[in-house]
Structure formats: structure tokens, C-alpha cells
Design an enzyme around this catalytic site. Structure first.
Site, PDB file in Angstrom:
ATOM      1  CG  ASP A  28     -28.444  -5.952   1.551  1.00 17.01           C
ATOM      2  OD1 ASP A  28     -27.576  -5.397   2.244  1.00 17.01           O
ATOM      3  OD2 ASP A  28     -28.240  -7.002   0.915  1.00 17.01           O
TER       4      ASP A  28
ATOM      5  CB  SER B 269     -22.647 -11.328   0.194  1.00 13.98           C
ATOM      6  OG  SER B 269     -22.108 -10.033   0.289  1.00 13.98           O
TER       7      SER B 269
ATOM      8  CG  HIS C  83     -25.779  -8.127   3.365  1.00 13.53           C
ATOM      9  ND1 HIS C  83     -25.971  -8.025   2.002  1.00 13.53           N
ATOM     10  CD2 HIS C  83     -24.564  -8.714   3.528  1.00 13.53           C
ATOM     11  CE1 HIS C  83     -24.917  -8.524   1.376  1.00 13.53           C
ATOM     12  NE2 HIS C  83     -24.054  -8.958   2.281  1.00 13.53           N
TER      13      HIS C  83
END
Length: 198
Positions: free
Chosen positions: A147, A98, A179
Site C-alpha cells: 500500500d 481507508s 491501497h
């Protein structure tokens, strides 16, 4: 030299201890590698961040990434020196998730990160133009196809832009994954690193 250093870079609101679990999962497949999972310099307590996401937009994200570079670079340089890789940066891997992937991709895209390889889970390229990448470092982008936080199209776009700039990039989209990092993704990352750093 078959030793290596993998620096695991966490996402916003997380910390190095959370990323350390990925290092433990990868370690059996990369037995000669050392794993480090530092805390980002920003944030407070257990909720760390490489840059603030409060009020972040597509327009201002690149400038936040640029502003985060000195702190990020200091963390990475310290770990490289600490483990004796200052003269062997081609054995250093940046592996992010991320926001950690955003910073790893920025290090590659800006040419500041002369590392051996980059693995970016659930990331996006948020670096300002022009892209002047360290083209010797291969890149693997892994993203969940479902995601909801950062669409997998971000990894596809990053691969396209960095490939056009001379980076050897691969993209892997895992159907149905959100995610997160899956065991499948970790196994793929391990295969990639064994291949490109052998």
C-alpha cells in the site's frame, strides 16, 4: 437474532455508492445481513469525506478525527435506528476502507461504538489517547503489503495498541496488494464475521 447490519464506510473523495459494491460482494456469504453504505457528511457532490485531509499531519489528524465524531455518530445512529438495531447493537458491524477505517477504528477505540465487530481495510488508528475501547467488539484489520497510500505498518500498530487496551484484534497483511480491497480480503472478512457473530 441472526439478523445483522453491516455499515460500509468509504474513504476520502469517494462516496457510499462506491462502497455499496463491497456490500453486494459480501451479501452471499452473509445472507441474513442488511448492508448500508452512507455518504460521509463532509465534502461536496460525489467526493465525500469524514474529515478534510487538506493540510493534515500526524500532529493534527487526531483533532480532525475528534471534530468529525458528531457527524459520524449521527450517520451511524440513524442507520441503526432505521433498521431496528437500537437494542441489538451487538449485531451491527462497522466495515471501513481507508478514511472510513480511521473512523470505524476511532468509534471502537474511544468506546463510542458498542458494535458487534469492526473490519478495517487499509486503515490507521488516529484516535487521541487515552484509548478506552469497547472491548467486546472483535476487530479484523486487513491491509495490502504494498500500500503506497497508507503503509501496512499502520494496521500492525493499530492492532498492537488496541490489543494492549483489551480488544481482540487480528491482522492480515496481503503481500503485493496496494491501497485497495481484494476478493481475498473480502472472503476473509466474511469468514471473520460469520465466526464472531454466529
Amino acid at each position: 437474532m441472526d439478523r445483522g447490519l453491516v455499515i460500509l464506510l468509504h474513504g476520502v473523495g469517494s462516496n457510499g455508492a462506491n462502497m455499496a459494491a463491497l456490500g453486494r460482494a459480501l451479501a452471499p456469504a452473509l445472507p441474513s445481513f442488511v448492508f448500508e453504505s452512507p455518504d460521509a457528511p463532509g465534502g461536496s457532490g460525489p467526493r465525500r469525506e469524514w474529515f478534510s485531509v487538506i493540510g493534515v499531519t500526524e500532529v493534527n489528524r487526531p483533532e480532525r478525527v475528534v471534530a468529525a465524531r458528531p457527524g459520524f455518530d449521527a450517520v451511524i445512529a440513524n442507520l441503526i435506528e432505521q433498521h431496528g438495531f437500537s437494542n441489538a447493537v451487538d449485531r451491527v458491524v462497522l466495515l471501513g476502507f481507508s478514511q472510513g477505517s480511521i473512523m470505524a477504528l476511532d468509534a471502537l477505540a474511544s468506546g463510542r461504538g458498542p458494535v458487534g465487530a469492526v473490519v478495517a481495510f487499509s486503515g490507521r488508528l488516529a484516535s487521541p489517547a487515552p484509548l478506552v475501547p469497547a472491548t467486546g467488539a472483535p476487530l479484523l484489520l486487513i491491509h495490502g503489503g504494498a500500500d503506497p497510500v497508507m503503509p501496512s505498518s499502520e494496521s500492525v500498530r493499530a492492532a498492537e495498541l488496541l490489543t494492549a487496551a483489551g480488544v481482540h484484534a487480528r491482522t492480515s497483511i496481503e503481500p503485493g496488494l496496494g491501497h485497495q480491497v481484494s476478493n481475498t480480503g473480502l472472503a476473509e472478512a466474511a469468514r471473520f464475521l460469520n465466526e464472531v457473530l454466529s
